[in-house]
Design an enzyme around this catalytic site. Structure first.
Site, PDB file in Angstrom:
ATOM      1  N   ASN A   9       0.872  -1.176   0.000  1.00 40.40           N
ATOM      2  CA  ASN A   9       0.000   0.000   0.000  1.00 40.40           C
ATOM      3  C   ASN A   9       0.906   1.222   0.000  1.00 40.40           C
ATOM      4  OD1 ASN A   9      -1.795   2.052   0.487  1.00 40.40           O
ATOM      5  ND2 ASN A   9      -2.185   1.500   2.632  1.00 40.40           N
ATOM      6  N   LYS A  11       0.174   4.280  -0.321  1.00 41.65           N
ATOM      7  CA  LYS A  11      -0.440   5.487   0.261  1.00 41.65           C
ATOM      8  C   LYS A  11      -0.175   6.696  -0.643  1.00 41.65           C
ATOM      9  CE  LYS A  11       0.213   3.459   4.769  1.00 41.65           C
ATOM     10  NZ  LYS A  11       0.005   3.616   6.198  1.00 41.65           N
ATOM     11  N   HIS A  96      -9.545   1.238   4.542  1.00 44.13           N
ATOM     12  CA  HIS A  96      -8.296   1.447   5.288  1.00 44.13           C
ATOM     13  C   HIS A  96      -8.564   2.393   6.462  1.00 44.13           C
ATOM     14  CE1 HIS A  96      -4.222   2.626   6.276  1.00 44.13           C
ATOM     15  NE2 HIS A  96      -3.838   1.527   5.667  1.00 44.13           N
ATOM     16  N   GLU A  98      -6.975   4.797   7.599  1.00 42.13           N
ATOM     17  CA  GLU A  98      -6.745   6.222   7.307  1.00 42.13           C
ATOM     18  C   GLU A  98      -7.951   6.830   6.588  1.00 42.13           C
ATOM     19  OE1 GLU A  98      -2.951   5.642   5.392  1.00 42.13           O
ATOM     20  OE2 GLU A  98      -2.098   5.073   7.331  1.00 42.13           O
ATOM     21  N   SER A 214       3.285  -2.170  10.423  1.00 47.73           N
ATOM     22  CA  SER A 214       4.730  -2.184  10.677  1.00 47.73           C
ATOM     23  C   SER A 214       5.373  -3.534  10.388  1.00 47.73           C
ATOM     24  CB  SER A 214       5.024  -1.713  12.103  1.00 47.73           C
ATOM     25  OG  SER A 214       4.559  -0.393  12.286  1.00 47.73           O
TER      26      SER A 214
HETATM   27  C1  PEP Z   1      -0.907   0.151   6.012  1.00 44.53           C
HETATM   28  O1  PEP Z   1      -1.145   1.336   6.117  1.00 44.53           O
HETATM   29  O2  PEP Z   1      -1.645  -0.569   5.318  1.00 44.53           O
HETATM   30  C2  PEP Z   1       0.269  -0.374   6.709  1.00 44.53           C
HETATM   31  C3  PEP Z   1       0.283  -1.626   7.040  1.00 44.53           C
HETATM   32  O3  PEP Z   1       1.271   0.531   6.993  1.00 44.53           O
HETATM   33  P1  PEP Z   1       2.707   0.226   7.670  1.00 44.53           P
HETATM   34  O4  PEP Z   1       3.216  -1.072   7.092  1.00 44.53           O
HETATM   35  O5  PEP Z   1       3.560   1.386   7.292  1.00 44.53           O
HETATM   36  O6  PEP Z   1       2.468   0.119   9.131  1.00 44.53           O
END
Ligand code: PEP
Length: 251
Positions: A9, A11, A96, A98, A214
């Site tokens: 992703n 973003k 998502h 966000e 993460s």
């Molecule tokens: C995400 O936003 O889908 C995600 C998993 O972000 P990150 O891996 O940066 O935590």
């Protein structure tokens, strides 16, 4: 049987030339490699057409990060599911955290988005997950169940079977704080039980449930080793080919 999947992703990151270069690099790294999972990148709307032009989607799947809750019309600035599908993309991330948090997406809008995505042949990667307070006050299983029930349980078993789910604890997204492999497994098993209760064991067993939050090359293998974890939705680490491939190769 369900598939293992690693999906990036991106973003709101990379310009078009940067994104095309990254997609090419990932595509090259995958060509000729033996992987034990499907690999997908979900990119900004502006990148879909130029990225589709430079990748081989039999090796690297392509998706959008969102789509509108209407098919067409006077919705300035929105991008519809038919528009996404017309780029050649096959996947779309929906729900998502966000989008829920900053753009007010609700179960109602998500039901529309899921229906339009499916109507247009797109595979939704549908995100669910609790916030820190809900993890700490112990309501996380109920919260995630409600997210699934409210946005998805209007679907037929056939349509539900077309979804990919992504469990993303909000407290682990972009924070560097990962759920432990056991926390991920407990939640994934819970999600599978919730699905089985409504659609039966076969649909539940065939649903790919990804972990997101993460995820890095250093922790992916342990998380992916859990029986109910079928891969990852990867944010930050999807922006560097070596890191993303390190996660792909964790299978
Ligand atoms: C995400 O936003 O889908 C995600 C998993 O972000 P990150 O891996 O940066 O935590």
């Amino acid at each position: 049987m369900r598939k293992n999947i690693v999906a990036g992703n991106w973003k709101m990151n990379t310009t078009v030339p940067e994104g095309v270069a990254l997609a090419k690099e990932v595509n090259e790294a995958l060509k000729g490699a033996t992987t034990k999972c499907d690999v997908v990148i979900c990119v900004p709307f502006t990148h879909l057409v130029p990225v589709a032009d430079v990748i081989d989607q039999t090796v690297l799947g392509l998706g959008a990060e969102n789509c509108a809750d209407h098919k067409s019309g006077a919705y300035t600035g929105e991008v519809s599911a038919p528009m996404v599908a017309s780029t050649g993309a096959k996947y779309v991330i929906l729900g998502h955290s966000e989008r829920r948090q900053y753009y007010g997406e609700t179960a109602e809008t998500l039901r529309e988005k899921v229906a339009l995505a499916l109507e247009n042949g797109l595979t939704p990667i549908f995100c669910i997950g609790e916030v820190l307070e809900e993890r700490e006050n112990g309501t996380y299983n109920d919260v995630v169940k409600a997210q699934i029930v409210d946005a998805l349980f209007n679907l037929s078993a056939e349509d539900f079977g077309k979804l990919i789910l992504a469990y993303e604890p909000v407290w682990a997204i972009g924070t560097g704080k990962t759920a432990t492999a056991d926390q991920a497994e407990d939640m994934h098993a819970h999600i599978r039980a919730v699905i089985a209760e409504k659609y039966g064991k076969e649909v539940a067993d065939n649903t790919s449930i990804l972990y997101g939050g993460s995820c890095k090359p250093s922790n992916a293998a342990e998380i992916f080793s859990k029986p109910d974890v079928d891969g990852g939705l990867i944010g930050g680490a999807a922006l560097k080919c070596a890191d993303f491939m390190g996660i792909v190769n964790a299978f």
